[in-house]
Design an enzyme around this catalytic site. Structure first.
Site, PDB file in Angstrom:
ATOM      1  N   ASP A  56      75.503 -23.039  23.967  1.00 26.27           N
ATOM      2  CA  ASP A  56      74.222 -23.026  24.674  1.00 26.27           C
ATOM      3  C   ASP A  56      73.187 -23.991  24.111  1.00 26.27           C
ATOM      4  O   ASP A  56      72.012 -23.909  24.450  1.00 26.27           O
ATOM      5  CB  ASP A  56      73.645 -21.613  24.675  1.00 26.27           C
ATOM      6  CG  ASP A  56      73.298 -21.110  23.277  1.00 26.27           C
ATOM      7  OD1 ASP A  56      73.864 -21.647  22.305  1.00 26.27           O
ATOM      8  OD2 ASP A  56      72.466 -20.196  23.169  1.00 26.27           O
ATOM      9  N   GLU A  57      73.613 -24.925  23.267  1.00 25.12           N
ATOM     10  CA  GLU A  57      72.634 -25.813  22.644  1.00 25.12           C
ATOM     11  C   GLU A  57      73.279 -27.141  22.279  1.00 25.12           C
ATOM     12  O   GLU A  57      74.437 -27.187  21.868  1.00 25.12           O
ATOM     13  CB  GLU A  57      72.072 -25.145  21.384  1.00 25.12           C
ATOM     14  CG  GLU A  57      70.907 -25.882  20.751  1.00 25.12           C
ATOM     15  CD  GLU A  57      70.280 -25.070  19.638  1.00 25.12           C
ATOM     16  OE1 GLU A  57      69.129 -25.383  19.271  1.00 25.12           O
ATOM     17  OE2 GLU A  57      70.922 -24.127  19.133  1.00 25.12           O
TER      18      GLU A  57
END
Length: 346
Positions: free
Chosen positions: A94-95
């Site tokens: 997610d990053e």
């Protein structure tokens, strides 16, 4: 991404929207892998024991993690990134860091690129993303946390040093609670305080991390964005919002990482012979432990057993744990694991 695992669950199940949600664990045992913003309002955080989370938030809903689903959504988000720049360095599902000095659509500023990416992510996934825009990794990361959820924050070269000076060291990315407490005991409470300390002083008190603290206190971070290269290993690691203080918490965190790594191995058909764990303590001391087999690991259960055996060899805990990692290596893509187990850990 904003509360990624929890947001995917709320998107996929309308009955969960607006409700305090924890991914992972259960009310009786386990550890929270992710929490929705509704749950965070009650103090629920990732890596928190489920019993504690349930006590803080009596109406908390627990759902089991679906890593394959999260990987599918992550792949879509990655496509959006790569549509704008080939220089994408994933940190997790997610990053990621993106270098958009030159971008494929010829947008005039990094801020314009960030706006376009966030809009495309929302259109394609129905999820929100927050972005930090700056001239180095440390400041971009710090900026990305400033206006969550669904926010955009920009730090120009003129603003960077002053931003760091005004920030409490406890909010610095890479400074956990134990390190922040040590800094405060030394009279270092803000970035300005940190900047006033010499390199020799910081090295004396924080070892190798001292040079990093000395640089970021001045808004300096020379690390480049490094895109994916052909893999000789697959690993997953996490720095926890709260240091893990008990063996049970540490074991649960390590098993979650082993599960993520095995899903990648199965999906890519890459099966390795070596397992390495990484443990970084609250004082930034770091250890690794490895074991190599004569043939590839046969399944997730074996990977879990190997990782746990390596971890338990480091007990009792000398300090709380701020980071854990699991890596599998020694494989060739496309190979199949043996049909029978190659290791008996009892």
């Amino acid at each position: 991404m904003d509360a990624f695992y929890a947001s995917v669950e709320q998107r996929d199940d309308p009955a969960l929207r607006g409700r305090p949600l924890a991914v992972g664990g259960s009310r009786e045992r386990g550890v929270v892998a992710a929490a929705s913003y509704e749950a965070r309002a009650f103090g629920v955080r990732s890596a928190m024991p489920s019993r504690t989370a349930a006590r803080l938030c009596p109406g908390l809903v627990f759902v089991p993690p679906r890593f394959e689903r999260y990987r599918e959504v992550s792949a879509t988000i990655r496509e959006v990134f790569l549509d704008h720049t080939p220089l994408v360095e994933p940190l997790s599902l997610d990053e990621a860091y993106l270098d958009v000095t030159e971008n494929r659509h010829g947008l005039p500023t990094a801020t314009a690129v960030a706006r376009a990416i966030r809009a495309e992510i929302r259109a394609r996934t129905g999820l929100t993303a927050s972005a930090g825009v700056s001239y180095n990794k440390f400041l971009a990361k710090m900026a990305s946390d400033m206006r969550k959820p669904d926010g955009l924050f920009v730090l120009t070269p003129d603003q960077g040093p002053a931003f760091v000076e005004a920030l409490a060291v406890s909010r610095f990315h890479g400074v956990g609670p134990a390190t922040a407490a040590r800094m405060e005991a030394l009279g270092i409470r803000t970035g300005r305080d940190l900047r006033e300390r010499s390199l020799a002083f910081l090295t004396e008190h924080f070892g190798k991390a001292g040079a990093h603290f000395h640089a970021i206190a001045r808004g300096i971070d020379e690390r480049p964005v490094v895109p994916d290269r052909p893999r000789k290993s697959s690993g997953s690691e996490t720095t926890y919002d709260r240091d893990l203080a008990t063996p049970g918490e540490v074991e649960a965190g390590l098993l979650a990482l082993a599960d993520e790594v095995w899903e990648w191995c199965e999906r890519t058909g890459s099966f390795g012979r070596s397992v390495t764990i990484k443990v970084r303590y609250s004082d930034f001391r770091q250890i690794t432990r490895s074991r190599t087999l004569p043939s590839p690991i046969v399944g997730n259960a074996e990977l879990r057993q190997m990782a746990l055996a390596l971890l338990r060899g480091t007990f009792p805990l000398p300090r709380p744990v701020r980071l854990l990692g699991v890596t599998v290596s020694g494989f060739e893509a496309g190979t199949e694991p043996p049909a029978q187990p190659s290791l008996d850990l009892g």
